[in-house]
Design a protein around this motif. Structure first.
Motif, PDB file in Angstrom:
ATOM      1  N   VAL A   1     -11.902 -52.860  45.729  1.00 45.69           N
ATOM      2  CA  VAL A   1     -12.525 -53.767  46.695  1.00 45.69           C
ATOM      3  C   VAL A   1     -13.850 -54.229  46.100  1.00 45.69           C
ATOM      4  CG1 VAL A   1     -13.352 -54.055  49.061  1.00 45.69           C
ATOM      5  CG2 VAL A   1     -11.523 -52.408  48.565  1.00 45.69           C
ATOM      6  N   ALA A   2     -14.050 -55.535  46.018  1.00 50.79           N
ATOM      7  CA  ALA A   2     -15.254 -56.054  45.359  1.00 50.79           C
ATOM      8  C   ALA A   2     -15.942 -57.102  46.211  1.00 50.79           C
ATOM      9  CB  ALA A   2     -14.908 -56.641  43.993  1.00 50.79           C
ATOM     10  N   THR A   3     -17.260 -57.158  46.061  1.00 55.70           N
ATOM     11  CA  THR A   3     -18.074 -58.193  46.687  1.00 55.70           C
ATOM     12  C   THR A   3     -19.282 -58.434  45.794  1.00 55.70           C
ATOM     13  OG1 THR A   3     -19.109 -58.887  48.752  1.00 55.70           O
ATOM     14  CG2 THR A   3     -19.467 -56.602  48.078  1.00 55.70           C
ATOM     15  N   GLY A   4     -20.165 -59.337  46.238  1.00 60.65           N
ATOM     16  CA  GLY A   4     -21.376 -59.601  45.466  1.00 60.65           C
ATOM     17  C   GLY A   4     -21.242 -60.823  44.582  1.00 60.65           C
ATOM     18  N   SER A   5     -21.965 -60.814  43.468  1.00 63.51           N
ATOM     19  CA  SER A   5     -22.016 -61.936  42.541  1.00 63.51           C
ATOM     20  C   SER A   5     -20.621 -62.313  42.038  1.00 63.51           C
ATOM     21  CB  SER A   5     -22.899 -61.567  41.352  1.00 63.51           C
ATOM     22  OG  SER A   5     -22.657 -62.391  40.246  1.00 63.51           O
ATOM     23  N   LEU A   6     -20.333 -63.628  41.955  1.00 57.15           N
ATOM     24  CA  LEU A   6     -19.007 -64.091  41.522  1.00 57.15           C
ATOM     25  C   LEU A   6     -18.641 -63.597  40.123  1.00 57.15           C
ATOM     26  CD1 LEU A   6     -16.431 -65.706  41.964  1.00 57.15           C
ATOM     27  CD2 LEU A   6     -17.663 -67.764  41.228  1.00 57.15           C
ATOM     28  N   PRO A   7     -19.520 -63.632  39.114  1.00 54.04           N
ATOM     29  CA  PRO A   7     -19.130 -63.078  37.818  1.00 54.04           C
ATOM     30  C   PRO A   7     -18.759 -61.600  37.893  1.00 54.04           C
ATOM     31  CG  PRO A   7     -21.030 -64.504  37.544  1.00 54.04           C
ATOM     32  CD  PRO A   7     -20.820 -64.338  39.022  1.00 54.04           C
ATOM     33  N   ALA A   8     -19.509 -60.828  38.700  1.00 53.48           N
ATOM     34  CA  ALA A   8     -19.182 -59.409  38.843  1.00 53.48           C
ATOM     35  C   ALA A   8     -17.862 -59.226  39.568  1.00 53.48           C
ATOM     36  CB  ALA A   8     -20.302 -58.684  39.586  1.00 53.48           C
TER      37      ALA A   8
ATOM     38  N   PRO B   1     -30.740 -53.224  36.492  1.00 53.10           N
ATOM     39  CA  PRO B   1     -31.354 -53.039  37.810  1.00 53.10           C
ATOM     40  C   PRO B   1     -31.548 -54.380  38.513  1.00 53.10           C
ATOM     41  CG  PRO B   1     -32.454 -51.676  36.175  1.00 53.10           C
ATOM     42  CD  PRO B   1     -31.515 -52.573  35.419  1.00 53.10           C
ATOM     43  N   ILE B   2     -31.075 -54.465  39.740  1.00 50.65           N
ATOM     44  CA  ILE B   2     -31.102 -55.748  40.443  1.00 50.65           C
ATOM     45  C   ILE B   2     -32.524 -56.157  40.814  1.00 50.65           C
ATOM     46  CG2 ILE B   2     -30.721 -54.678  42.708  1.00 50.65           C
ATOM     47  CD1 ILE B   2     -29.312 -58.078  41.535  1.00 50.65           C
TER      48      ILE B   2
ATOM     49  N   PRO C   1     -25.330 -51.509  41.307  1.00 45.06           N
ATOM     50  CA  PRO C   1     -26.509 -51.511  40.444  1.00 45.06           C
ATOM     51  C   PRO C   1     -27.181 -50.142  40.388  1.00 45.06           C
ATOM     52  CG  PRO C   1     -26.505 -53.450  41.842  1.00 45.06           C
ATOM     53  CD  PRO C   1     -25.398 -52.570  42.327  1.00 45.06           C
ATOM     54  N   PRO C   2     -27.819 -49.825  39.276  1.00 46.74           N
ATOM     55  CA  PRO C   2     -28.450 -48.505  39.135  1.00 46.74           C
ATOM     56  C   PRO C   2     -29.560 -48.253  40.147  1.00 46.74           C
ATOM     57  CG  PRO C   2     -28.999 -49.949  37.273  1.00 46.74           C
ATOM     58  CD  PRO C   2     -27.915 -50.625  38.028  1.00 46.74           C
ATOM     59  N   ASP C   3     -30.111 -49.325  40.756  1.00 50.58           N
ATOM     60  CA  ASP C   3     -31.170 -49.166  41.754  1.00 50.58           C
ATOM     61  C   ASP C   3     -30.745 -48.286  42.928  1.00 50.58           C
ATOM     62  OD1 ASP C   3     -32.882 -52.125  41.201  1.00 50.58           O
ATOM     63  OD2 ASP C   3     -30.800 -51.939  40.609  1.00 50.58           O
TER      64      ASP C   3
ATOM     65  N   GLY D   1     -25.449 -56.717  43.677  1.00 45.78           N
ATOM     66  CA  GLY D   1     -26.338 -57.511  44.507  1.00 45.78           C
ATOM     67  C   GLY D   1     -27.444 -56.633  45.036  1.00 45.78           C
ATOM     68  N   SER D   2     -28.127 -57.118  46.052  1.00 48.40           N
ATOM     69  CA  SER D   2     -29.261 -56.408  46.630  1.00 48.40           C
ATOM     70  C   SER D   2     -28.781 -55.331  47.603  1.00 48.40           C
ATOM     71  CB  SER D   2     -30.163 -57.406  47.361  1.00 48.40           C
ATOM     72  OG  SER D   2     -29.485 -57.911  48.501  1.00 48.40           O
ATOM     73  N   ARG D   3     -29.725 -54.725  48.316  1.00 44.87           N
ATOM     74  CA  ARG D   3     -29.379 -53.706  49.306  1.00 44.87           C
ATOM     75  C   ARG D   3     -28.389 -54.274  50.331  1.00 44.87           C
ATOM     76  NH1 ARG D   3     -31.877 -48.965  51.442  1.00 44.87           N
ATOM     77  NH2 ARG D   3     -30.482 -48.153  53.040  1.00 44.87           N
ATOM     78  N   GLY D   4     -28.523 -55.559  50.642  1.00 44.33           N
ATOM     79  CA  GLY D   4     -27.617 -56.185  51.595  1.00 44.33           C
ATOM     80  C   GLY D   4     -26.182 -56.240  51.128  1.00 44.33           C
TER      81      GLY D   4
END
Length: 407
Positions: A99-106, A56-57, A36-38, A9-12
């Motif tokens: 521990v995971a968060t962010g996009s559901l597919p990820a 890159p997001i 993400p590589p960003d 996801g983003s910086r957030g």
């Protein structure tokens, strides 16, 4: 004891995980992160080993495709599921918990990897609005049609689950089959698990217990920022009254050019008799003239800065909302996507700011919202709420996770 953190996801989505990483390490944990590589430079700066996850997001957020073809949602979902799986399997050697968060597919790819590794999997979210509850409605996803006569939140969450499974179920289950795992009947329930962590402040984003989920609300995951403000920024702050900060973080402003948005926000702040501090960010905010009442900053210590501004105008991300609230700064939230409308609503309900109507501010619309945020009553309420916001969420979560790993 090694803990593997995974997010796309983003910086957030990444910044709160860095707060957790710092606290895990303080308790003796060994931490690695898939992101993400960003954000390689960010993670290098706190000495957290980084395994790149996906494209890159920033390019994805701006709508960039592969070659000349724009990526479709199924393309993105398939890529993210496989990329998260590969990243977590690669980085997960000897880990005790994922521990995971962010996009559901990820998240789904990370959970599949945890299954293959044979370790516990924990889902975390930074906003209550993502978790099914009779107390609030789900957001409406692309392509979803909600019958106007359906108002029961439980029914709406059931429709939400079916829609997400329709969007992602085939892709996620095809990937699971490719790595020898059985299919799942509800990708949302599988990804979110029955015992998620809610990394949101209980004052700003309260959770009411529900029989459907065993949610542990830890408080927001905050990484203390000790960086000094740049000398040029210090000089600007010292040269006059507190400015209004305007920045939209890692959100491109769709529907208007950077030049148009920059002009609108500068004119709106000036209309309130205030100086302007622009955070350039992914919206690419910039000066519109050479007057000395406006200054532009890039990446900066917001924890220090927000104590020194008259108000914060932002996109409504969970992290920025929490940082501004901790600083006692009145807010104007201009929500774009995802959980941002939720945080805009919460700021207005708490009386610590205003929710802008619509994702693209004009000089007139933003000026109206700023009048609310700059009112004495809003400032007083923001200062009162600031004293109630917790700062120990990451430490609480780190202890819970290490206990889980030990068991």
């Amino acid at each position: 004891m090694r803990v593997l953190l995974s997010t796309y996801g983003s910086r957030g989505d990444v910044e709160p995980m860095t707060g957790l990483a710092v606290q895990l390490r303080a308790l003796g944990g060994d931490v690695r992160m898939c992101a993400p590589p960003d954000f390689a430079e960010l993670l290098d700066g706190i000495d957290v080993p980084h395994t790149p996850l996906g494209r890159p997001i920033r390019a994805l957020a701006k709508g960039a495709g592969q070659g000349k073809a724009r990526l479709t949602l199924p393309d993105i979902a398939a890529d993210l599921t496989a990329a998260a799986y590969e990243a977590v399997v690669t980085a997960g050697e000897d880990c005790a918990v994922v521990v995971a968060t962010g996009s559901l597919p990820a998240v789904s790819g990370a959970r599949a990897a945890a299954e293959q590794l044979g370790v516990p999997f924990v889902f975390a979210t930074f906003s209550p609005c993502y978790l099914p509850s009779a107390q609030h409605r789900p957001g409406v996803w692309p392509g979803q049609t909600v019958p106007e006569d359906v108002t029961d939140n439980r029914v709406l969450w059931d429709l939400h689950a079916r829609h997400l499974h329709g969007l992602f179920g085939e892709t996620i289950n095809a990937h699971r089959a490719s790595v020898g795992l059985p299919p799942v009947a509800d990708v949302r329930a599988h990804g979110f698990t029955g015992r998620p962590l809610l990394a949101a402040d209980p004052v700003l984003g309260p959770w009411e217990k529900t029989p459907d989920l065993d949610v542990t609300q830890t408080g927001a995951w905050i990484r203390p920022d000790t960086r000094p403000l740049p000398a040029e920024l210090e000089a600007f702050l010292a040269a006059g009254e507190e400015p209004v900060y305007v920045g939209f973080g890692s959100m491109p402003m769709r529907g208007a050019s950077p030049e148009d948005v920059s002009r609108a926000v500068v004119e709106a702040v000036r209309a309130q008799g205030r100086r302007v501090l622009l955070g350039s960010g992914w919206a690419e905010l910039a000066l519109i003239d050479d007057l000395d009442d406006c200054f532009v900053v890039g990446e900066v210590n917001q924890q220090a800065l927000f104590h020194r501004v008259a108000a914060v105008v932002h996109h409504g991300g969970a992290g920025t909302t929490t940082t501004a609230a901790r600083a006692g700064a009145p807010q104007v939230l201009v929500p774009q996507v995802a959980d941002q409308p939720y945080w805009a609503g919460r700021a207005a309900e708490l009386g610590i700011g205003a929710a802008h109507d619509g994702p693209v501010p004009t000089a007139e619309s933003l000026s109206a919202s700023l009048r609310t945020a700059l009112a004495a009553g809003t400032r007083d309420r923001a200062a009162a709420v600031a004293g109630e916001v917790r700062a120990d969420g990451a430490a609480t979560a780190a202890k819970l996770l290490l206990d889980t790993a030990a068991r």
